[in-house]
Design a protein around this motif. Structure first.
Motif, PDB file in Angstrom:
ATOM      1  N   SER A 101       0.858  -1.184   0.000  1.00  6.75           N
ATOM      2  CA  SER A 101       0.000   0.000   0.000  1.00  6.75           C
ATOM      3  C   SER A 101       0.891   1.229   0.000  1.00  6.75           C
ATOM      4  CB  SER A 101      -0.898   0.019   1.242  1.00  6.75           C
ATOM      5  OG  SER A 101      -1.779  -1.065   1.250  1.00  6.75           O
ATOM      6  N   TYR A 102       0.657   2.112  -0.946  1.00 12.65           N
ATOM      7  CA  TYR A 102       1.454   3.331  -1.019  1.00 12.65           C
ATOM      8  C   TYR A 102       0.666   4.402  -1.748  1.00 12.65           C
ATOM      9  CZ  TYR A 102       5.313   6.529  -1.861  1.00 12.65           C
ATOM     10  OH  TYR A 102       6.104   7.632  -1.897  1.00 12.65           O
ATOM     11  N   GLY A 104      -2.032   5.735  -1.092  1.00 11.61           N
ATOM     12  CA  GLY A 104      -3.459   5.452  -1.138  1.00 11.61           C
ATOM     13  C   GLY A 104      -3.864   4.448  -2.190  1.00 11.61           C
ATOM     14  N   LYS A 105      -2.895   3.698  -2.728  1.00  8.38           N
ATOM     15  CA  LYS A 105      -3.188   2.740  -3.791  1.00  8.38           C
ATOM     16  C   LYS A 105      -2.546   1.401  -3.467  1.00  8.38           C
ATOM     17  CE  LYS A 105      -3.348   6.451  -7.227  1.00  8.38           C
ATOM     18  NZ  LYS A 105      -2.781   7.002  -8.482  1.00  8.38           N
ATOM     19  N   ARG A 106      -3.002   0.359  -4.167  1.00  9.54           N
ATOM     20  CA  ARG A 106      -2.461  -0.976  -4.007  1.00  9.54           C
ATOM     21  C   ARG A 106      -1.528  -1.290  -5.170  1.00  9.54           C
ATOM     22  NH1 ARG A 106      -2.297  -3.488   0.504  1.00  9.54           N
ATOM     23  NH2 ARG A 106      -2.665  -5.554  -0.425  1.00  9.54           N
TER      24      ARG A 106
END
Length: 438
Positions: A101-102, A104-106
């Motif tokens: 997770s980074y 706000g995304k996968r």
């Protein structure tokens, strides 16, 4: 671990060095912001401690730098890969082995970890750099960990979450990361107070947005392990007078442009220096690439480069590794290293390769400079005069016409070696191979 290793040490010492904390732009202080990194647990087994007695370099010892680079299939295969493939002199994402997770995304990821590298000398700083291909919806993360002479292993330190693009997330360093062995200052791993280091290991994560087919890859990863020491000024050049025809650009004509990327002026010494070097190789981006830049601005490619290398973590365009990573995509070869003296610079100039050099100086320490002092500034070394003085393109000049400067050899060597331990950007293309021994 590497396909190329070079160790250099300064000549017999005469003066003691003082190394200030580096800032990445003229008159701009270092800003360290904590960043939530990739949410995964990193494994790996530390090497067994060795009975190596800790030692501090004598104050009179010369500086020592060991540069090692991984660029070949054989060198990459000497490391350990998970979810990646090695082919064509690169390690790339194949079948992802995890998720992160980074921003706000996968993301899906693969991992490559180098073998442990042990320079011929102990060190207290490590500066990694890399060449990465990052298609849309992908990025790479570069990490390092170090082992002290007492056998203690640091945690993995993030040196950069990097992409050539800034649509999916903001390119960034990861802020201060500190333990009893080492800490991070943006793009540099530094030994903790009183600690000497003996080994290091590099790790690269190649990541793509979950559900996409992007294939990020790394063509090279390298690091220079550095031990500070005394300065020994060098005399007139061995190769005689020579000056390369590097175009001249001023950072100051961009004052106030695009505050979200540093605002030009005093903050853009690094992308402006890089623009000069890329211009020398005919490798500046096309006009279509920087069509987003206002048509009323001069040398609009400088604005584009500032955006392309901007580090949103410390809020500046002077991250060393981000600059060379961008340049490597334009010319085919670029990295950060440290040189022991101007003797090494002469060899690059003789090979037709200009260098961007990081300098720091106070009032009266660099005669003829367009600014009185700086806590971190980049200039391009383009040649030498017959008596050994240094010909540079200094982007701090008020305009393009006054960028060329000639600096006293002893003064320049002092503010470069003491200011950054001889840090340079080496950028070259196929027509300009590195000097013998590199």
């Amino acid at each position: 671990m590497s396909s190329r290793t070079r160790t250099s040490a300064g000549p017999a010492p005469t003066l003691l060095r003082r190394l200030p904390l580096r800032a990445r732009a003229l008159g701009t202080g270092f800003v360290a912001l904590a960043l939530v990194g990739v949410a995964l647990t990193e494994g790996g087994t530390a090497p067994a401690p060795e009975p190596v007695q800790a030692r501090l370099a004598a104050a009179a010892a010369p500086a020592q730098h060991t540069f090692r680079q991984v660029t070949s299939d054989a060198a990459f295969r000497a490391g350990e890969g998970q979810g990646v493939k090695v082919s064509g002199g690169a390690v790339s994402l194949a079948t992802p082995v995890g998720r992160a997770s980074y921003a706000g995304k996968r993301w899906e990821l693969g991992r490559w970890t180098s073998a442990w590298s042990r320079p011929a000398h102990t060190f207290d700083e490590l500066v990694p750099s890399w060449d990465a291909t990052t298609p849309p919806n992908s990025y790479v993360q570069v990490k390092a960990r170090v082992v002290s002479t007492a056998g203690r292993t640091s945690t993995w330190k993030v040196l950069g979450n990097y992409s050539t693009r800034d649509a999916a997330f903001r390119r960034t360093s990861a802020g201060v990361q500190s333990d009893s062995v080492a800490n991070v200052a943006t793009d540099t791993v530094r030994a903790a107070t009183g600690v000497r280091l003996q080994r290091y290991q590099l790790r690269v994560l190649v990541l793509r947005l979950a559900g996409t087919k992007a294939v990020p890859a790394v063509r090279s990863v390298q690091a220079v392990a550095s031990s500070g020491g005394a300065l020994q000024p060098t005399s007139r050049p061995l190769h005689g007078a020579r000056s390369l025809a590097v175009p001249r650009y001023s950072q100051m004509i961009h004052r106030g442009e695009y505050p979200q990327y540093g605002g030009g002026g005093q903050a853009w010494c690094s992308p402006t220096s890089l623009s000069m070097i890329l211009g020398y190789y005919g490798a500046l981006p096309s006009a279509a690439t920087y069509s987003w830049v206002s048509g009323s601005y001069r040398d609009r490619f400088v604005d584009h480069l500032a955006r392309a290398v901007y580090d949103h973590g410390y809020r500046g365009a002077g991250n060393w590794a981000f600059n060379t990573a961008y340049a490597a995509q334009r010319t085919g070869g670029a990295f950060v290293t440290r040189l022991a003296s101007l003797r090494d610079v002469e060899r690059f100039i003789a090979s037709g390769i200009p260098l961007a050099a990081s300098i720091t100086f106070s009032r009266g320490q660099l005669t003829g400079a367009p600014i009185s002092s700086t806590n971190g500034h980049l200039v391009v070394v383009t040649g030498f005069t017959a008596n050994g003085d240094v010909v540079v393109n200094d982007p701090a000049a008020a305009g393009n016409a006054s960028v060329r400067r000639v600096y006293d050899r002893a003064q320049f060597e002092r503010v470069w070696q003491r200011g950054s331990r001889g840090t340079v950007y080496v950028v070259h293309d196929a027509a300009h191979p590195l000097p013998a021994g590199w």
